[in-house]
Motif scaffolding. Structure first.
Motif, mmCIF file in Angstrom:
data_model
loop_
_atom_site.group_PDB
_atom_site.id
_atom_site.type_symbol
_atom_site.label_atom_id
_atom_site.label_comp_id
_atom_site.label_asym_id
_atom_site.label_seq_id
_atom_site.Cartn_x
_atom_site.Cartn_y
_atom_site.Cartn_z
ATOM 1 N N LEU A 159 49.325 46.904 36.271
ATOM 2 C CA LEU A 159 48.424 46.250 35.330
ATOM 3 C C LEU A 159 48.233 44.777 35.698
ATOM 4 O O LEU A 159 47.107 44.265 35.700
ATOM 5 C CB LEU A 159 48.976 46.368 33.904
ATOM 6 N N ARG A 160 49.330 44.104 36.030
ATOM 7 C CA ARG A 160 49.240 42.687 36.397
ATOM 8 C C ARG A 160 48.430 42.495 37.665
ATOM 9 O O ARG A 160 47.726 41.494 37.816
ATOM 10 C CB ARG A 160 50.647 42.093 36.587
ATOM 11 N N GLU A 161 48.527 43.454 38.584
ATOM 12 C CA GLU A 161 47.811 43.358 39.860
ATOM 13 C C GLU A 161 46.377 43.879 39.766
ATOM 14 O O GLU A 161 45.671 43.930 40.776
ATOM 15 C CB GLU A 161 48.568 44.140 40.942
ATOM 16 N N GLY B 83 50.765 56.989 51.213
ATOM 17 C CA GLY B 83 49.906 56.437 52.257
ATOM 18 C C GLY B 83 50.428 55.170 52.884
ATOM 19 O O GLY B 83 49.996 54.784 53.968
ATOM 20 N N GLY B 84 51.375 54.489 52.196
ATOM 21 C CA GLY B 84 51.989 53.296 52.761
ATOM 22 C C GLY B 84 51.137 52.043 52.696
ATOM 23 O O GLY B 84 51.399 51.079 53.423
ATOM 24 N N LEU B 85 50.119 52.010 51.820
ATOM 25 C CA LEU B 85 49.287 50.826 51.727
ATOM 26 C C LEU B 85 50.017 49.696 51.010
ATOM 27 O O LEU B 85 50.792 49.930 50.079
ATOM 28 C CB LEU B 85 47.998 51.133 50.957
ATOM 29 N N ALA B 86 49.751 48.476 51.437
ATOM 30 C CA ALA B 86 50.203 47.313 50.698
ATOM 31 C C ALA B 86 49.384 47.212 49.417
ATOM 32 O O ALA B 86 48.284 47.771 49.320
ATOM 33 C CB ALA B 86 50.029 46.050 51.535
ATOM 34 N N VAL B 87 49.904 46.486 48.432
ATOM 35 C CA VAL B 87 49.213 46.369 47.156
ATOM 36 C C VAL B 87 47.814 45.771 47.340
ATOM 37 O O VAL B 87 46.835 46.248 46.752
ATOM 38 C CB VAL B 87 50.039 45.511 46.176
ATOM 39 N N ALA B 88 47.705 44.742 48.172
ATOM 40 C CA ALA B 88 46.408 44.112 48.400
ATOM 41 C C ALA B 88 45.416 45.096 49.010
ATOM 42 O O ALA B 88 44.225 45.113 48.650
ATOM 43 C CB ALA B 88 46.558 42.888 49.296
ATOM 44 N N ASP B 89 45.892 45.922 49.933
ATOM 45 C CA ASP B 89 45.016 46.913 50.556
ATOM 46 C C ASP B 89 44.616 47.997 49.562
ATOM 47 O O ASP B 89 43.470 48.466 49.556
ATOM 48 C CB ASP B 89 45.709 47.545 51.764
ATOM 49 N N ALA B 90 45.578 48.414 48.726
ATOM 50 C CA ALA B 90 45.258 49.401 47.694
ATOM 51 C C ALA B 90 44.208 48.851 46.740
ATOM 52 O O ALA B 90 43.289 49.573 46.324
ATOM 53 C CB ALA B 90 46.519 49.786 46.929
ATOM 54 N N HIS B 91 44.323 47.575 46.420
ATOM 55 C CA HIS B 91 43.341 46.938 45.540
ATOM 56 C C HIS B 91 41.944 47.000 46.168
ATOM 57 O O HIS B 91 40.947 47.277 45.484
ATOM 58 C CB HIS B 91 43.741 45.485 45.290
ATOM 59 N N GLU B 92 41.867 46.777 47.472
ATOM 60 C CA GLU B 92 40.566 46.772 48.153
ATOM 61 C C GLU B 92 39.927 48.154 48.161
ATOM 62 O O GLU B 92 38.732 48.295 47.891
ATOM 63 C CB GLU B 92 40.715 46.247 49.580
ATOM 64 N N VAL B 93 40.726 49.175 48.466
ATOM 65 C CA VAL B 93 40.127 50.509 48.532
ATOM 66 C C VAL B 93 39.818 51.050 47.139
ATOM 67 O O VAL B 93 38.844 51.788 46.958
ATOM 68 C CB VAL B 93 41.018 51.500 49.316
ATOM 69 N N LEU B 94 40.614 50.689 46.156
ATOM 70 C CA LEU B 94 40.302 51.103 44.785
ATOM 71 C C LEU B 94 39.010 50.450 44.312
ATOM 72 O O LEU B 94 38.206 51.066 43.605
ATOM 73 C CB LEU B 94 41.461 50.747 43.851
ATOM 74 N N ALA B 95 38.808 49.191 44.691
ATOM 75 C CA ALA B 95 37.561 48.510 44.354
ATOM 76 C C ALA B 95 36.374 49.218 45.003
ATOM 77 O O ALA B 95 35.291 49.313 44.403
ATOM 78 C CB ALA B 95 37.618 47.052 44.795
ATOM 79 N N ALA B 96 36.568 49.714 46.211
ATOM 80 C CA ALA B 96 35.494 50.456 46.887
ATOM 81 C C ALA B 96 35.180 51.748 46.151
ATOM 82 O O ALA B 96 34.013 52.148 46.022
ATOM 83 C CB ALA B 96 35.893 50.746 48.328
ATOM 84 N N ILE B 97 36.221 52.417 45.641
ATOM 85 C CA ILE B 97 36.002 53.634 44.858
ATOM 86 C C ILE B 97 35.203 53.327 43.603
ATOM 87 O O ILE B 97 34.281 54.056 43.231
ATOM 88 C CB ILE B 97 37.358 54.282 44.482
ATOM 89 N N ASP B 98 35.550 52.237 42.954
ATOM 90 C CA ASP B 98 34.921 51.888 41.681
ATOM 91 C C ASP B 98 33.506 51.323 41.840
ATOM 92 O O ASP B 98 32.772 51.220 40.861
ATOM 93 C CB ASP B 98 35.781 50.847 40.944
#
Length: 212
Positions: A21-23, A57-72
């Motif tokens: 949530l914080r991230e 998948g081993g993604l860093a939090v910052a990378d997960a944030h980027e791909v989730l933003a792409a999904i959204d």
């Protein structure tokens, strides 16, 4: 559901849920009191998606944030693919790769619609460099056969996306397939290597190696 129930249903600890949530990986729940919120099935699904990207998948939090933003987002799927590939791939400077290795990869990819900065193209060329350095010979069309296998896998990836009903589901499959597909293919390759080596080299009959 409250935070504790969300944690129990999703299998994600309360501390980790709060961290997500914080991230801004997970949307906030519906506020019901100054320190309380309600969460629904969409939050459970999102948490499972985040876990798959980060823990499997081993993604860093910052990378997960980027791909989730792409999904959204409402980006075209081709752009979403590019973001997912870039996120899961190491950045490689083309200037640092032997031109001869790039030429060998390009010869195998001849006719493919691949950009010059595609991370797979650059990574393959670097692998070729390393194989050459250790004296590994491509005696039986190793690179070409890998390319054929990769094309089959890519077609399977796209076929899975094509049957999905909307852009949101397709985008999620693009990201999850890109991130987890590498791990899946690598795992199946390990199993296939044991199978083929057993057929060719083992003194034990092949039927004794079959899984139940």
């Amino acid at each position: 559901m409250k935070m504790a129930e969300l944690s129990a249903v999703s299998g994600v600890s309360v501390a980790t849920v709060k961290f997500y949530l914080r991230e801004n990986l997970l949307a906030a729940g519906e506020r019901t009191a100054p320190n309380q919120a309600d969460y629904g099935p969409a939050h459970v699904a999102r948490l499972r998606l985040i876990r798959s990207l980060i823990e499997v998948g081993g993604l860093a939090v910052a990378d997960a944030h980027e791909v989730l933003a792409a999904i959204d987002s409402d980006l075209p799927l081709q752009d979403t693919f590019a973001i997912a590939q870039r996120t899961v791939s190491e950045h490689i400077d083309p200037a640092g790769i032997d031109r001869r290795a790039l030429d060998r990869v390009d010869a195998v990819l001849n006719g493919w619609l691949v950009s010059t900065d595609n991370p797979g193209r650059l990574a393959a060329a670097r692998v070729i460099e390393s194989l050459d350095e250790v004296g590994q010979q491509d005696a039986r069309g190793w690179l070409t056969r890998y390319a054929h296998a990769a094309l089959l896998v890519a077609e399977a990836d796209i076929d899975e996306i094509a049957v999905l009903p909307d852009r949101a589901a397709q985008a999620q499959t693009v990201v999850v397939g890109t991130v987890l597909g590498d791990a899946l293919f690598s795992a199946l390759r390990r199993a296939a290597q044991e199978h083929v080596s057993a057929l060719r080299y083992s003194a034990v009959p092949a039927r004794d190696h079959q899984t139940p």
